[in-house]
Design a protein around this motif. Structure first.
Motif, PDB file in Angstrom:
ATOM      1  N   ALA A  34      -8.828  75.061 110.541  1.00 44.04           N
ATOM      2  CA  ALA A  34      -7.968  76.237 110.719  1.00 44.04           C
ATOM      3  C   ALA A  34      -8.187  77.246 109.598  1.00 44.04           C
ATOM      4  N   GLY A  35      -8.587  76.746 108.429  1.00 44.62           N
ATOM      5  CA  GLY A  35      -8.970  77.628 107.335  1.00 44.62           C
ATOM      6  C   GLY A  35      -7.864  78.554 106.860  1.00 44.62           C
ATOM      7  N   PHE A  36      -8.305  79.690 106.307  1.00 40.85           N
ATOM      8  CA  PHE A  36      -7.389  80.714 105.800  1.00 40.85           C
ATOM      9  C   PHE A  36      -7.694  82.021 106.534  1.00 40.85           C
ATOM     10  N   PRO A  37      -7.098  82.239 107.725  1.00 44.78           N
ATOM     11  CA  PRO A  37      -7.360  83.470 108.479  1.00 44.78           C
ATOM     12  C   PRO A  37      -6.914  84.703 107.691  1.00 44.78           C
ATOM     13  N   TRP A  38      -7.153  85.880 108.244  1.00 44.77           N
ATOM     14  CA  TRP A  38      -6.935  87.152 107.564  1.00 44.77           C
ATOM     15  C   TRP A  38      -5.568  87.198 106.867  1.00 44.77           C
ATOM     16  N   HIS A  39      -5.604  87.502 105.560  1.00 43.60           N
ATOM     17  CA  HIS A  39      -4.375  87.589 104.765  1.00 43.60           C
ATOM     18  C   HIS A  39      -4.617  88.522 103.580  1.00 43.60           C
ATOM     19  N   PRO A  40      -3.558  89.095 103.026  1.00 49.23           N
ATOM     20  CA  PRO A  40      -3.697  90.061 101.932  1.00 49.23           C
ATOM     21  C   PRO A  40      -3.618  89.398 100.557  1.00 49.23           C
ATOM     22  N   HIS A  41      -4.140  90.112  99.568  1.00 47.72           N
ATOM     23  CA  HIS A  41      -3.926  89.760  98.157  1.00 47.72           C
ATOM     24  C   HIS A  41      -3.779  91.045  97.365  1.00 47.72           C
ATOM     25  N   ARG A  42      -3.014  90.960  96.294  1.00 47.46           N
ATOM     26  CA  ARG A  42      -2.920  92.057  95.320  1.00 47.46           C
ATOM     27  C   ARG A  42      -2.565  91.457  93.957  1.00 47.46           C
ATOM     28  N   GLY A  43      -3.167  91.999  92.904  1.00 43.44           N
ATOM     29  CA  GLY A  43      -2.761  91.653  91.549  1.00 43.44           C
ATOM     30  C   GLY A  43      -3.389  90.416  90.944  1.00 43.44           C
ATOM     31  N   ILE A  44      -4.343  89.776  91.657  1.00 42.16           N
ATOM     32  CA  ILE A  44      -4.934  88.524  91.168  1.00 42.16           C
ATOM     33  C   ILE A  44      -6.443  88.513  91.399  1.00 42.16           C
ATOM     34  N   GLU A  45      -7.064  87.463  90.884  1.00 45.98           N
ATOM     35  CA  GLU A  45      -8.453  87.142  91.202  1.00 45.98           C
ATOM     36  C   GLU A  45      -8.496  85.714  91.735  1.00 45.98           C
ATOM     37  N   THR A  46      -9.314  85.475  92.752  1.00 48.61           N
ATOM     38  CA  THR A  46      -9.455  84.131  93.308  1.00 48.61           C
ATOM     39  C   THR A  46     -10.880  83.635  93.083  1.00 48.61           C
ATOM     40  N   ILE A  47     -10.989  82.369  92.695  1.00 48.08           N
ATOM     41  CA  ILE A  47     -12.285  81.758  92.405  1.00 48.08           C
ATOM     42  C   ILE A  47     -12.439  80.545  93.309  1.00 48.08           C
ATOM     43  N   THR A  48     -13.423  80.553  94.187  1.00 50.08           N
ATOM     44  CA  THR A  48     -13.663  79.453  95.108  1.00 50.08           C
ATOM     45  C   THR A  48     -14.977  78.775  94.739  1.00 50.08           C
ATOM     46  N   TYR A  49     -14.915  77.464  94.502  1.00 49.92           N
ATOM     47  CA  TYR A  49     -16.081  76.676  94.092  1.00 49.92           C
ATOM     48  C   TYR A  49     -16.273  75.579  95.127  1.00 49.92           C
ATOM     49  N   VAL A  50     -17.416  75.577  95.802  1.00 45.29           N
ATOM     50  CA  VAL A  50     -17.669  74.651  96.899  1.00 45.29           C
ATOM     51  C   VAL A  50     -18.565  73.502  96.426  1.00 45.29           C
ATOM     52  N   LEU A  51     -18.186  72.269  96.787  1.00 45.78           N
ATOM     53  CA  LEU A  51     -18.987  71.088  96.463  1.00 45.78           C
ATOM     54  C   LEU A  51     -19.710  70.526  97.678  1.00 45.78           C
ATOM     55  N   ALA A  52     -19.135  70.675  98.860  1.00 45.36           N
ATOM     56  CA  ALA A  52     -19.757  70.196 100.092  1.00 45.36           C
ATOM     57  C   ALA A  52     -19.248  71.039 101.245  1.00 45.36           C
ATOM     58  N   GLY A  53     -20.080  71.205 102.289  1.00 45.93           N
ATOM     59  CA  GLY A  53     -19.715  72.072 103.399  1.00 45.93           C
ATOM     60  C   GLY A  53     -19.975  73.528 103.055  1.00 45.93           C
ATOM     61  N   THR A  54     -19.403  74.433 103.850  1.00 50.00           N
ATOM     62  CA  THR A  54     -19.562  75.869 103.622  1.00 50.00           C
ATOM     63  C   THR A  54     -18.231  76.575 103.832  1.00 50.00           C
ATOM     64  N   VAL A  55     -18.111  77.766 103.246  1.00 53.22           N
ATOM     65  CA  VAL A  55     -16.957  78.628 103.476  1.00 53.22           C
ATOM     66  C   VAL A  55     -17.475  80.012 103.843  1.00 53.22           C
ATOM     67  N   ASP A  56     -17.127  80.480 105.057  1.00 54.67           N
ATOM     68  CA  ASP A  56     -17.490  81.821 105.498  1.00 54.67           C
ATOM     69  C   ASP A  56     -16.425  82.800 105.034  1.00 54.67           C
ATOM     70  N   HIS A  57     -16.872  83.934 104.483  1.00 56.93           N
ATOM     71  CA  HIS A  57     -15.962  84.923 103.921  1.00 56.93           C
ATOM     72  C   HIS A  57     -16.201  86.282 104.563  1.00 56.93           C
ATOM     73  N   ALA A  58     -15.110  87.012 104.787  1.00 50.25           N
ATOM     74  CA  ALA A  58     -15.191  88.415 105.200  1.00 50.25           C
ATOM     75  C   ALA A  58     -13.982  89.130 104.637  1.00 50.25           C
ATOM     76  N   ASP A  59     -14.147  90.416 104.291  1.00 53.11           N
ATOM     77  CA  ASP A  59     -13.013  91.125 103.711  1.00 53.11           C
ATOM     78  C   ASP A  59     -12.996  92.591 104.119  1.00 53.11           C
TER      79      ASP A  59
END
Length: 286
Positions: A34-59
Motif C-alpha cells: 500500500a506504500g505511502f500514496p500522495w501526501h504533503p510535507h512542509r518544514g522538514i527533510e526526509t531521508i530514505t535508505y533502502v536495504l532490499a527491494g525498491t521504492v518508487d518516488h514521484a513528487d
C-alpha cells in the motif's frame, strides 16, 4: 503500510534535530505494498535508505525515479511538496529500509523544495584494519565525506558493521545529539544510555524492558561526549549511527507538517484545504 517506529510523535528533544525514525523492514508484501500514496510535507527533510527491494518516488516538483538496495533518497520539503513513495519487494518478497525525518530551522522552513537521489556506488565504504566497515551517506568520517550535501542539520549518517567479538571506538562531536539503531547482530555500547527495545503495536513503553544487549531493533541514545564504544557480539553487529547539531527551537507538529508555531501549522493546513499549499511564496529574509 506496517512499520516499526523507533522514535517520533512525542517529545523528541533528546534527538533534536531529528524528529522520527521508521524501520520499514518487512518480508510480507501485503504489509507494505500500500506504500505511502500522495501526501504533503512542509518544514522538514526526509531521508530514505533502502536495504532490499525498491521504492518508487514521484513528487510535485517533477522528480520521478526509483531507489534500490544501498540507495538513498534525501528530500527537502521546505515550504511545501506533495509526493508519494511506493515500495516493491525483491525476488524473495523482502522490502527493507529506513526513513529518518530531520527538522528544518525556522530560517529555512519556507525554503524551496529540493530532491537528491544517491545510488549505492556513490556512497563511500571504508573498511578498517579490524574489518569494521562504514558506509558514509552524509557527513565526514575517517577522512571521507558522504555524497549527500547541503543539509540544514549538518548530519552524520553512517551504516556501521563491526565484526564478531571486535571492540570499536567511534568519534562523535560533542556538540551533537547522536543515536544508534541496531538492525543486525548484537553488541554492547559504552558511553551511552541503556538500549531501548522498540515497542510494536499493542506494547506500551512501560511494558518494554531494556534488553541486556543492544540487538535487532534496539535504539541507543548517547550521552554527550567525543566518542562511543561498541563491543560486537558473536555474530557481529550492524547499526545506523546518526548525529546532528540540535536546533533548540520550538516544534509545532501535526502529521507530515512540522513548523515552529501553532499559527504556522494552521496556515499550512488551511492552504492545503484551499489548494494554495504549493503556491505559497517563500518568506522574505529577516
Amino acid at each position: 503500510m506496517h512499520l516499526r517506529r523507533a522514535f517520533g510523535f512525542g517529545n523528541t528533544s533528546d534527538f533534536d534535530p531529528f524528529l522520527l525514525l521508521d524501520d520499514f523492514r518487512n518480508d510480507v508484501p501485503d504489509d507494505y505494498l500500500a506504500g505511502f500514496p500522495w501526501h504533503p510535507h512542509r518544514g522538514i527533510e526526509t531521508i530514505t535508505y533502502v536495504l532490499a527491494g525498491t521504492v518508487d518516488h514521484a513528487d510535485s516538483i517533477g522528480n520521478q525515479g526509483s531507489i534500490a538496495a544501498g540507495d538513498v533518497q534525501w528530500m527537502t520539503a521546505g515550504r511545501g511538496i506533495i509526493h508519494q513513495e511506493m515500495p516493491k519487494g525483491d525476488q524473495s518478497g523482502r522490502m527493507h529500509g529506513f526513513q529518518l525525518w530531520a527538522n528544518l530551522p525556522s530560517s529555512l522552513k519556507m525554503t524551496a523544495p529540493r530532491y537528491q537521489e544517491v545510488k549505492a556506488p556513490e556512497i563511500p565504504l571504508i573498511t578498517d584494519d579490524d574489518g569494521t566497515g562504514v558506509r558514509i551517506v552524509c557527513g565526514s568520517f575517517w577522512g571521507k565525506r558522504g555524497p549527500v550535501d547541503g543539509i540544514a542539520a549538518d548530519p552524520m549518517y553512517l551504516d556501521v558493521s563491526v565484526p564478531p567479538g571486535k571492540r570499536k571506538v567511534l568519534p562523535v562531536e560533542t556538540t551533537r545529539h547522536a543515536f544508534a539503531y541496531v538492525f543486525a547482530g548484537d553488541g554492547k555500547f559504552g558511553n551511552a544510555s541503556g538500549p531501548l527495545a522498540v515497542p510494536t503495536e499493542g506494547v506500551g513503553w512501560l511494558d518494554t524492558a531494556p534488553p541486556p544487549d543492544a540487538d535487532n531493533r534496539s535504539l541507543v541514545l548517547f550521552d554527550q561526549g567525543d566518542e562511543l564504544t561498541v563491543q560486537a557480539g558473536e555474530e557481529g553487529i550492524r547499526f545506523l549511527l546518526v548525529s546532528g547539531k540540535p536546533l533548540e527551537e520550538p516544534v509545532a507538529w501535526y502529521g507530515p507538517i512540522v513548523m515552529n508555531t501553532q499559527d504556522q501549522l494552521r496556515k499550512a493546513f488551511d492552504e492545503l484545504e484551499q489548494g494554495t499549499f504549493l503556491r505559497t511564496p517563500p518568506e522574505p529574509a529577516p
